[in-house]
Design a protein around this motif. Structure first.
Motif, PDB file in Angstrom:
ATOM      1  N   ARG A   1       0.829  -1.203   0.000  1.00 41.48           N
ATOM      2  CA  ARG A   1       0.000   0.000   0.000  1.00 41.48           C
ATOM      3  C   ARG A   1       0.864   1.254   0.000  1.00 41.48           C
ATOM      4  NH1 ARG A   1      -5.235  -0.677   2.619  1.00 41.48           N
ATOM      5  NH2 ARG A   1      -5.221   1.580   2.968  1.00 41.48           N
ATOM      6  N   GLU A   2       1.937   1.253   0.803  1.00 42.88           N
ATOM      7  CA  GLU A   2       2.775   2.446   0.925  1.00 42.88           C
ATOM      8  C   GLU A   2       3.422   2.823  -0.397  1.00 42.88           C
ATOM      9  OE1 GLU A   2       6.836   3.961   3.220  1.00 42.88           O
ATOM     10  OE2 GLU A   2       5.720   2.231   3.989  1.00 42.88           O
ATOM     11  N   TYR A   3       3.914   1.813  -1.112  1.00 42.24           N
ATOM     12  CA  TYR A   3       4.615   2.083  -2.363  1.00 42.24           C
ATOM     13  C   TYR A   3       3.694   1.979  -3.586  1.00 42.24           C
ATOM     14  CZ  TYR A   3       8.822   2.037   0.424  1.00 42.24           C
ATOM     15  OH  TYR A   3       9.767   2.337   1.369  1.00 42.24           O
ATOM     16  N   GLU A   4       2.386   1.823  -3.302  1.00 49.26           N
ATOM     17  CA  GLU A   4       1.374   1.780  -4.365  1.00 49.26           C
ATOM     18  C   GLU A   4       1.779   0.786  -5.452  1.00 49.26           C
ATOM     19  OE1 GLU A   4       0.849   5.771  -5.706  1.00 49.26           O
ATOM     20  OE2 GLU A   4      -0.127   6.424  -3.853  1.00 49.26           O
ATOM     21  N   ALA A   5       2.255  -0.366  -5.003  1.00 47.83           N
ATOM     22  CA  ALA A   5       2.695  -1.404  -5.937  1.00 47.83           C
ATOM     23  C   ALA A   5       1.481  -2.108  -6.524  1.00 47.83           C
ATOM     24  CB  ALA A   5       3.591  -2.418  -5.226  1.00 47.83           C
ATOM     25  N   GLU A   6       1.421  -2.170  -7.826  1.00 46.14           N
ATOM     26  CA  GLU A   6       0.343  -2.851  -8.521  1.00 46.14           C
ATOM     27  C   GLU A   6       0.932  -3.665  -9.661  1.00 46.14           C
ATOM     28  OE1 GLU A   6      -2.519  -0.063  -9.845  1.00 46.14           O
ATOM     29  OE2 GLU A   6      -3.155   0.542  -7.839  1.00 46.14           O
ATOM     30  N   GLY A   7       0.164  -4.655 -10.099  1.00 49.57           N
ATOM     31  CA  GLY A   7       0.637  -5.473 -11.208  1.00 49.57           C
ATOM     32  C   GLY A   7       0.670  -6.944 -10.857  1.00 49.57           C
ATOM     33  N   PRO A   8       1.150  -7.762 -11.779  1.00 55.77           N
ATOM     34  CA  PRO A   8       1.100  -9.215 -11.588  1.00 55.77           C
ATOM     35  C   PRO A   8       1.909  -9.711 -10.396  1.00 55.77           C
ATOM     36  CG  PRO A   8       2.426  -8.629 -13.517  1.00 55.77           C
ATOM     37  CD  PRO A   8       1.713  -7.395 -13.083  1.00 55.77           C
ATOM     38  N   ILE A   9       3.090  -9.117 -10.136  1.00 52.17           N
ATOM     39  CA  ILE A   9       3.904  -9.594  -9.019  1.00 52.17           C
ATOM     40  C   ILE A   9       3.207  -9.320  -7.694  1.00 52.17           C
ATOM     41  CG2 ILE A   9       6.051  -9.202  -7.746  1.00 52.17           C
ATOM     42  CD1 ILE A   9       7.519  -8.984 -10.302  1.00 52.17           C
ATOM     43  N   THR A  10       2.599  -8.151  -7.569  1.00 45.22           N
ATOM     44  CA  THR A  10       1.872  -7.830  -6.341  1.00 45.22           C
ATOM     45  C   THR A  10       0.731  -8.816  -6.112  1.00 45.22           C
ATOM     46  OG1 THR A  10       2.403  -5.494  -6.608  1.00 45.22           O
ATOM     47  CG2 THR A  10       0.574  -6.040  -5.157  1.00 45.22           C
ATOM     48  N   GLY A  11      -0.017  -9.121  -7.166  1.00 49.75           N
ATOM     49  CA  GLY A  11      -1.100 -10.090  -7.042  1.00 49.75           C
ATOM     50  C   GLY A  11      -0.595 -11.460  -6.658  1.00 49.75           C
ATOM     51  N   ILE A  12       0.525 -11.886  -7.244  1.00 52.83           N
ATOM     52  CA  ILE A  12       1.113 -13.188  -6.920  1.00 52.83           C
ATOM     53  C   ILE A  12       1.531 -13.237  -5.455  1.00 52.83           C
ATOM     54  CG2 ILE A  12       3.123 -14.667  -7.326  1.00 52.83           C
ATOM     55  CD1 ILE A  12       2.973 -13.806 -10.274  1.00 52.83           C
ATOM     56  N   VAL A  13       2.191 -12.171  -4.988  1.00 49.79           N
ATOM     57  CA  VAL A  13       2.687 -12.134  -3.616  1.00 49.79           C
ATOM     58  C   VAL A  13       1.540 -12.272  -2.622  1.00 49.79           C
ATOM     59  CG1 VAL A  13       3.729 -10.633  -1.873  1.00 49.79           C
ATOM     60  CG2 VAL A  13       4.776 -10.834  -4.129  1.00 49.79           C
ATOM     61  N   LEU A  14       0.493 -11.479  -2.782  1.00 44.07           N
ATOM     62  CA  LEU A  14      -0.625 -11.527  -1.843  1.00 44.07           C
ATOM     63  C   LEU A  14      -1.380 -12.849  -1.919  1.00 44.07           C
ATOM     64  CD1 LEU A  14      -1.976  -7.878  -2.121  1.00 44.07           C
ATOM     65  CD2 LEU A  14      -0.655  -8.894  -0.269  1.00 44.07           C
ATOM     66  N   THR A  15      -1.466 -13.430  -3.104  1.00 40.73           N
ATOM     67  CA  THR A  15      -2.105 -14.741  -3.232  1.00 40.73           C
ATOM     68  C   THR A  15      -1.297 -15.811  -2.516  1.00 40.73           C
ATOM     69  OG1 THR A  15      -3.034 -14.106  -5.376  1.00 40.73           O
ATOM     70  CG2 THR A  15      -2.978 -16.443  -4.864  1.00 40.73           C
ATOM     71  N   LEU A  16       0.020 -15.769  -2.665  1.00 39.56           N
ATOM     72  CA  LEU A  16       0.877 -16.732  -1.969  1.00 39.56           C
ATOM     73  C   LEU A  16       0.779 -16.558  -0.456  1.00 39.56           C
ATOM     74  CD1 LEU A  16       4.107 -16.656  -4.184  1.00 39.56           C
ATOM     75  CD2 LEU A  16       2.353 -18.430  -4.115  1.00 39.56           C
ATOM     76  N   VAL A  17       0.698 -15.309   0.003  1.00 42.20           N
ATOM     77  CA  VAL A  17       0.535 -15.058   1.431  1.00 42.20           C
ATOM     78  C   VAL A  17      -0.757 -15.702   1.938  1.00 42.20           C
ATOM     79  CG1 VAL A  17       0.099 -13.254   3.157  1.00 42.20           C
ATOM     80  CG2 VAL A  17       1.926 -12.967   1.483  1.00 42.20           C
ATOM     81  N   GLY A  18      -1.827 -15.561   1.170  1.00 39.26           N
ATOM     82  CA  GLY A  18      -3.094 -16.189   1.555  1.00 39.26           C
ATOM     83  C   GLY A  18      -2.981 -17.697   1.629  1.00 39.26           C
ATOM     84  N   PHE A  19      -2.373 -18.325   0.624  1.00 37.39           N
ATOM     85  CA  PHE A  19      -2.173 -19.774   0.641  1.00 37.39           C
ATOM     86  C   PHE A  19      -1.321 -20.198   1.836  1.00 37.39           C
ATOM     87  CE2 PHE A  19      -3.035 -19.995  -4.113  1.00 37.39           C
ATOM     88  CZ  PHE A  19      -4.191 -20.756  -3.967  1.00 37.39           C
ATOM     89  N   ASN A  20      -0.245 -19.437   2.109  1.00 40.47           N
ATOM     90  CA  ASN A  20       0.638 -19.777   3.220  1.00 40.47           C
ATOM     91  C   ASN A  20      -0.112 -19.873   4.537  1.00 40.47           C
ATOM     92  OD1 ASN A  20       2.904 -19.908   1.630  1.00 40.47           O
ATOM     93  ND2 ASN A  20       3.684 -17.898   2.183  1.00 40.47           N
ATOM     94  N   ASN A  21      -0.909 -18.862   4.832  1.00 39.62           N
ATOM     95  CA  ASN A  21      -1.603 -18.829   6.114  1.00 39.62           C
ATOM     96  C   ASN A  21      -2.744 -19.839   6.175  1.00 39.62           C
ATOM     97  OD1 ASN A  21      -0.127 -16.662   7.482  1.00 39.62           O
ATOM     98  ND2 ASN A  21      -0.898 -15.387   5.842  1.00 39.62           N
ATOM     99  N   LEU A  22      -3.406 -20.064   5.060  1.00 36.87           N
ATOM    100  CA  LEU A  22      -4.462 -21.066   5.015  1.00 36.87           C
ATOM    101  C   LEU A  22      -3.898 -22.450   5.320  1.00 36.87           C
ATOM    102  CD1 LEU A  22      -7.441 -21.748   4.270  1.00 36.87           C
ATOM    103  CD2 LEU A  22      -6.666 -22.040   1.915  1.00 36.87           C
ATOM    104  N   VAL A  23      -2.815 -22.811   4.650  1.00 36.75           N
ATOM    105  CA  VAL A  23      -2.206 -24.137   4.838  1.00 36.75           C
ATOM    106  C   VAL A  23      -1.581 -24.260   6.225  1.00 36.75           C
ATOM    107  CG1 VAL A  23      -0.350 -25.655   4.045  1.00 36.75           C
ATOM    108  CG2 VAL A  23      -1.849 -24.542   2.384  1.00 36.75           C
ATOM    109  N   SER A  24      -0.950 -23.185   6.702  1.00 37.70           N
ATOM    110  CA  SER A  24      -0.305 -23.242   8.005  1.00 37.70           C
ATOM    111  C   SER A  24      -1.319 -23.470   9.126  1.00 37.70           C
ATOM    112  CB  SER A  24       0.473 -21.940   8.255  1.00 37.70           C
ATOM    113  OG  SER A  24       1.169 -21.998   9.465  1.00 37.70           O
TER     114      SER A  24
END
Length: 399
Positions: free
Chosen positions: A161-184
């Motif tokens: 949010r701070e660096y207003e990062a948008e695009g495919p890498i940002t989407g991938i990162v947040l999706t992986l974070v969601g998977f990580n916490n779900l599986v953990s």
């Protein structure tokens, strides 16, 4: 006004004024403001104060009373990350994101588990209660491995949010974070049931796993139905804030995980209402204050004294988890056919670790006091490292 109210209001003033100063200083030194908020909390919190000998502005009692702000903020963050699991979003990557996620999580679990097993088996020789050395080492490896998979969603989202990062890498990162916490969270629940409480009914296991999912689905459908009938952005904000608060309350009453329920809430809401993007945009106008308070409180709750107690097991955990995230993401990106940028930098954005890992470690300490307290110390000490280094790694990986 009572003395208790004065103490609490003083704590809130310290949080926001301290965050303002810490954020400005962090920006001046070209580091994420999140790091400034965390350090502010560390300075005004009880951990550093007890080490240095000065009175804390945020006492342990005040932190306990204000923890509701952290619960609400973390629920909103999981809601936002869950909303990325939209069908349209995932359809774009198809099976490629699954390869990416499985590689990153699997290698992290494997490296942390093998490292913890080897250190205890060959060096520490720590045994617990009536367990053999082999059994103790195996439990250490499995629980540290599954906790190591978790990634701090708050730090990652705030830097984005701070660096207003948008695009495919940002989407991938947040999706992986969601998977990580779900599986953990789900994996930890399964391990606790079969390794620590095997006498409990399997229905109880299904409840602990399925309860948050049911709560998230129910409130997600409520948002979908009710939100379509609200035209004002102010009403949509109230609906989302109230839903996260209600989900957290219901889960606490039912003794199931509220973070998983908030993640499911975001998934269901994003996929069931066409006006989700408008609702999420309205929420972004007010949620930043909660996130700021969350990070100052997180810094104040850091147990800096545990750095001296994590020992060899903690050092190995930090290095093995770092290598697992970086190398696992690199291999997963190659398996999924992603580009050079994803292979090189996404792993760095997954290093931050805090709330979910702390919650799992605390739960383990309650359910397995003999060994869980040692592992909790390891996790708390490593969180100090990952929470301070993590935002910098996210910034580097994105920028």
């Amino acid at each position: 006004m009572s003395s208790s109210a004065i103490v609490h209001l003083t704590g809130l003033a310290a949080i926001f004024f301290g965050a303002l100063i810490g954020g400005r200083l962090a920006s001046r030194f070209h580091v994420p403001r999140v790091t400034g908020y965390l350090l502010t909390g560390l300075v005004i919190g009880p951990s550093l104060a007890h080490l240095i000998g000065w009175p804390p502005l945020l006492t342990s009692e005040v932190l306990t009373e204000l923890s509701i702000l952290g619960d609400l903020a973390l629920g909103l963050i999981l809601l936002n990350i869950g909303s990325l699991f939209s069908i349209d979003h995932l359809r774009k990557w198809k099976h490629r994101i699954a390869f990416f996620s499985l590689s990153e999580m699997g290698l992290t679990f494997l490296l942390v588990g093998v490292a913890a097993f080897g250190v205890n088996e060959l060096v520490l020789h720590k045994t617990v209660a009536d367990l053999s050395l082999l059994q103790t080492s195996l439990l250490f490896s499995l629980f540290l491995g599954i906790i190591g998979v978790a990634t701090a969603p708050a730090a990652t989202l705030m830097v984005i949010r701070e660096y207003e990062a948008e695009g495919p890498i940002t989407g991938i990162v947040l999706t992986l974070v969601g998977f990580n916490n779900l599986v953990s969270v789900l994996g930890f629940t399964v391990l606790v049931h079969f390794l620590l409480t095997p006498a409990e009914s399997h229905w109880l296991l299904l409840w602990h796993m399925g309860g948050p999912i049911i709560v998230g689905i129910v409130f997600g459908l409520i948002i979908s139905f009710w939100g379509e009938r609200l035209e004002l952005a102010s009403e949509q904000k109230i609906l989302l804030l109230g839903s996260v608060a209600a989900v957290t309350t219901v889960c606490r009453m039912m003794e199931v995980d509220p973070l998983l329920a908030s993640l499911i809430l975001g998934i269901v809401a994003a996929n069931s209402t066409p006006s989700w993007h408008r609702m999420a945009a309205s929420l972004r106008q007010v949620d930043y204050l909660l996130y700021v308070a969350f990070f100052v409180l997180a810094g104040a709750n850091l147990h800096i004294e545990t750095l001296g107690h994590i020992g060899l097991l903690g050092v190995v955990y930090v290095f093995a988890r770092t290598l697992g995230k970086w190398l696992g993401a690199r291999i997963g990106a190659a398996m999924g056919g992603f580009g050079k940028r994803e292979r090189s930098y996404v792993g760095l954005t997954l290093l931050a670790q805090a709330g979910v890992a702390i919650g799992l470690a605390a739960s383990l300490s309650r359910q397995w006091p003999e060994g869980g307290q040692l592992l909790q110390t390891v996790v708390l000490g490593s969180v100090v490292v990952f929470e301070l280094v993590g935002p910098l790694a996210v910034r580097f990986g994105l920028v």
